[in-house]
Motif scaffolding. Structure first.
Motif, PDB file in Angstrom:
ATOM      1  N   SER A  43      -7.228 -15.435 -44.248  1.00  0.00           N
ATOM      2  CA  SER A  43      -8.224 -14.787 -43.112  1.00  0.00           C
ATOM      3  C   SER A  43      -7.891 -15.465 -41.784  1.00  0.00           C
ATOM      4  N   ILE A  44      -7.957 -17.006 -42.094  1.00  0.00           N
ATOM      5  CA  ILE A  44      -7.803 -17.817 -40.651  1.00  0.00           C
ATOM      6  C   ILE A  44      -6.437 -17.536 -40.031  1.00  0.00           C
ATOM      7  N   LEU A  45      -5.421 -17.330 -40.701  1.00  0.00           N
ATOM      8  CA  LEU A  45      -4.245 -17.028 -40.044  1.00  0.00           C
ATOM      9  C   LEU A  45      -4.254 -15.449 -39.277  1.00  0.00           C
ATOM     10  N   ARG A  46      -4.816 -14.524 -40.241  1.00  0.00           N
ATOM     11  CA  ARG A  46      -5.063 -13.224 -39.587  1.00  0.00           C
ATOM     12  C   ARG A  46      -6.116 -13.076 -38.265  1.00  0.00           C
ATOM     13  N   GLY A  47      -6.989 -13.880 -38.359  1.00  0.00           N
ATOM     14  CA  GLY A  47      -8.173 -13.944 -37.282  1.00  0.00           C
ATOM     15  C   GLY A  47      -7.337 -14.698 -35.936  1.00  0.00           C
ATOM     16  N   TYR A  48      -6.392 -15.536 -36.264  1.00  0.00           N
ATOM     17  CA  TYR A  48      -5.683 -16.089 -35.162  1.00  0.00           C
ATOM     18  C   TYR A  48      -4.739 -15.222 -34.549  1.00  0.00           C
ATOM     19  N   GLN A  49      -4.059 -14.500 -35.243  1.00  0.00           N
ATOM     20  CA  GLN A  49      -3.252 -13.380 -34.759  1.00  0.00           C
ATOM     21  C   GLN A  49      -3.798 -12.340 -33.892  1.00  0.00           C
ATOM     22  N   LYS A  50      -5.107 -12.116 -34.400  1.00  0.00           N
ATOM     23  CA  LYS A  50      -5.955 -11.019 -33.686  1.00  0.00           C
ATOM     24  C   LYS A  50      -6.341 -11.494 -32.456  1.00  0.00           C
ATOM     25  N   LEU A  51      -6.540 -12.909 -32.219  1.00  0.00           N
ATOM     26  CA  LEU A  51      -6.919 -13.663 -30.978  1.00  0.00           C
ATOM     27  C   LEU A  51      -5.847 -13.767 -29.994  1.00  0.00           C
ATOM     28  N   LEU A  52      -4.563 -13.729 -30.737  1.00  0.00           N
ATOM     29  CA  LEU A  52      -3.330 -14.272 -29.714  1.00  0.00           C
ATOM     30  C   LEU A  52      -2.982 -13.441 -28.596  1.00  0.00           C
ATOM     31  N   PRO A  53      -3.133 -12.103 -28.632  1.00  0.00           N
ATOM     32  CA  PRO A  53      -2.943 -11.340 -27.297  1.00  0.00           C
ATOM     33  C   PRO A  53      -3.798 -11.593 -26.144  1.00  0.00           C
ATOM     34  N   PHE A  54      -5.089 -12.026 -26.525  1.00  0.00           N
ATOM     35  CA  PHE A  54      -6.053 -12.313 -25.605  1.00  0.00           C
ATOM     36  C   PHE A  54      -5.667 -13.574 -24.930  1.00  0.00           C
ATOM     37  N   LEU A  55      -5.332 -14.532 -25.838  1.00  0.00           N
ATOM     38  CA  LEU A  55      -4.974 -16.000 -25.408  1.00  0.00           C
ATOM     39  C   LEU A  55      -3.703 -15.987 -24.437  1.00  0.00           C
ATOM     40  N   GLU A  56      -2.781 -15.108 -24.869  1.00  0.00           N
ATOM     41  CA  GLU A  56      -1.464 -15.122 -24.172  1.00  0.00           C
ATOM     42  C   GLU A  56      -1.733 -14.638 -22.900  1.00  0.00           C
ATOM     43  N   SER A  57      -2.395 -13.537 -22.415  1.00  0.00           N
ATOM     44  CA  SER A  57      -2.807 -13.009 -21.152  1.00  0.00           C
ATOM     45  C   SER A  57      -3.612 -13.822 -20.284  1.00  0.00           C
ATOM     46  N   HIS A  58      -4.204 -14.756 -20.900  1.00  0.00           N
ATOM     47  CA  HIS A  58      -4.797 -15.752 -19.882  1.00  0.00           C
ATOM     48  C   HIS A  58      -3.803 -17.025 -19.728  1.00  0.00           C
ATOM     49  N   GLU A  59      -3.201 -17.331 -20.476  1.00  0.00           N
ATOM     50  CA  GLU A  59      -2.582 -18.609 -20.428  1.00  0.00           C
ATOM     51  C   GLU A  59      -1.026 -18.603 -20.241  1.00  0.00           C
ATOM     52  N   ALA A  60      -0.321 -17.541 -20.354  1.00  0.00           N
ATOM     53  CA  ALA A  60       1.079 -17.517 -20.581  1.00  0.00           C
ATOM     54  C   ALA A  60       1.460 -18.120 -19.202  1.00  0.00           C
ATOM     55  N   GLY A  61       1.157 -17.831 -18.177  1.00  0.00           N
ATOM     56  CA  GLY A  61       1.648 -18.167 -17.033  1.00  0.00           C
ATOM     57  C   GLY A  61       1.609 -19.834 -16.818  1.00  0.00           C
ATOM     58  N   ALA A  62       0.735 -20.444 -17.474  1.00  0.00           N
ATOM     59  CA  ALA A  62       0.428 -21.714 -17.500  1.00  0.00           C
ATOM     60  C   ALA A  62       1.709 -22.839 -17.440  1.00  0.00           C
TER      61      ALA A  62
END
Ligand code: SF4
Ligand SMILES: [Zn+2]
Ligand SMILES: [Zn+2]
Length: 306
Positions: A256-275
Motif C-alpha cells: 500500500s505504501i508503494l502504491r500510494g507513492y506511485q500515485k503521488l509520483l506524477p504530481f511530484l514530477e510535474s513540480h520538481e523535474a526541472g529542478a
C-alpha cells in the motif's frame, strides 16, 4: 497437525505469503518469484530489446539475485549486461562480498567493472566516518549513486539496474516523507528525473526482502547474507522496524505504501523535474548550485586539514 500444503501442488509448503494467503513449495516458490519479477519489468517497461544494461552488484542477496534473473533473460532479449561494483571501503565486510560478486559474474560470463570510494574521493568510507560526525550511510548513498551513474554513462549503458527490493523502497519512501525531503522522494521514481542521469530500473522493487532471501537460498545463488556493520545505527533501521511491526499486524501494508507513492509520483514530477542542473564544480547532475558529493568532499578535506 499436518504440514501446510503448497496451494498449487499440495506438496509440503516452505513459504506462506501472508498478504495473499498462498503457500508455496520450494519449486513453486521459485517459479512464482521469477514470474513476478518478469511481470514487474514488463509492467513498468523496464527493458527493451538490444539494450545495454549496467547492473549494480555488491555481492549481497539482492544484487546477485537481480544479476541471475537478468542473465536468464539476456539471450532472449539480446541484452548486453555490464556489472558495476563499488567498493566503499568497509573493513571486515566488503572484501568477502566483493569476492562473491567477482566469482558470480565470472560464472555467468558478465563483465565486471570495479570502482572504489578511495580512488575517486581519496578516502575509504571508514576513513570518512572517522573524519566526520555524519552517519556512514550519508556518505555511502551519495558517493555510490554518483559513481554508479558516472560509470553507467561512460560505459554507454541505456539503463542502470539496482537490486532494491520492496522493503528498501518502502523504507526510503517513508524516510523521505519523515524528513520532508521532497527532492529525494522524487528521485526514488522508477525511471529517471533528468536526461543527465542514466535511467534507473529496480526489477525487485515489488519483491519483499524475505522473498528475495528465500529465492537466493533455494536457487543456490552464492550471495552474502551478512549485514553492513554500519546498518544498525541508522535512521533506516528505526524506520524498518516500525514498518515491519505494521506489516505484522496489517499484511500488505508495504505494498500500500508503494502504491500510494506511485500515485503521488506524477504530481511530484510535474513540480520538481526541472529542478536538476549541472554542479558548478564537477558538472554532474545536481539539485543545487553544487552537488552533494562535492559539498561532502569539501567538508571532509576541511576536517582532514584541521
Ligand atoms: S548500511 Fe552500509 S552499505 Fe548500506 S548505506 Fe549504510 S554504510 Fe552503505
Ligand atoms: Zn508446489
Ligand atoms: Zn559536484
Amino acid at each position: 497437525m499436518a504440514d501446510p500444503e503448497c496451494s498449487i501442488c499440495g506438496r509440503r509448503a516452505c513459504y506462506l505469503r501472508r498478504y495473499s494467503g498462498q503457500r508455496f513449495c520450494a519449486e513453486h516458490f521459485v517459479e512464482y518469484f521469477e514470474a513476478k519479477v518478469k511481470r514487474t519489468m514488463l509492467r513498468y517497461r523496464m527493458l527493451a530489446r538490444g539494450e545495454r544494461i549496467g547492473v549494480a552488484v555488491s555481492g549481497g542477496k539482492d544484487s546477485l539475485t537481480l544479476l541471475s534473473i537478468l542473465s536468464t533473460l539476456a539471450p532472449k532479449l539480446k541484452l548486453e549486461l555490464q556489472a558495476i561494483l563499488i567498493d566503499e571501503g568497509i573493513a571486515g565486510y566488503r572484501a568477502e562480498t566483493v569476492e562473491r560478486a567477482r566469482r558470480f559474474c565470472s560464472e555467468l560470463g558478465v563483465p565486471l567493472l570495479e570502482l572504489s570510494f578511495r580512488e575517486h574521493t581519496g578516502l575509504s568510507l571508514d576513513e570518512m566516518v572517522e573524519l566526520s560526525r555524519r552517519n556512514a550511510c550519508t556518505f555511502c548513498g551519495v558517493f555510490r549513486r554518483r559513481l554508479l551513474n558516472a560509470a553507467a554513462r561512460k560505459l554507454g549503458c541505456d539503463k542502470l539496474a539496482t537490486g532494491h527490493n520492496l522493503d528498501d523502497e518502502v523504507q526510503a519512501i517513508l524516510m523521505n516523507y519523515l524528513r520532508g525531503d521532497v527532492e529525494r522522494l522524487l528521485r526514488l521514481g522508477v525511471s529517471t528525473v533528468s536526461k543527465k542521469l542514466v535511467p534507473r530500473i529496480k526489477p525487485l522493487m515489488e519483491m519483499p526482502e524475505k522473498e528475495v532471501a528465500l529465492y537466493a537460498l533455494l536457487s543456490g545463488i552464492p550471495a552474502s547474507f551478512e549485514e553492513c556493520p554500519y546498518a544498525g545505527d541508522s535512521f533506516r533501521t528505526d524506520v524498518r522496524d516500525c514498518i515491519n511491526r505494521l506489516e505484522e499486524k496489517n499484511p500488505g501494508i508495504k505494498f500500500s505504501i508503494l502504491r500510494g507513492y506511485q500515485k503521488l509520483l506524477p504530481f511530484l514530477e510535474s513540480h520538481e523535474a526541472g529542478a536538476l542542473r549541472r554542479c558548478a564544480t564537477c558538472g554532474e547532475p545536481s539539485s543545487g548550485e553544487r552537488c552533494k558529493a562535492c559539498l561532502l568532499i569539501e567538508e571532509l578535506s576541511r576536517s582532514a586539514s584541521r
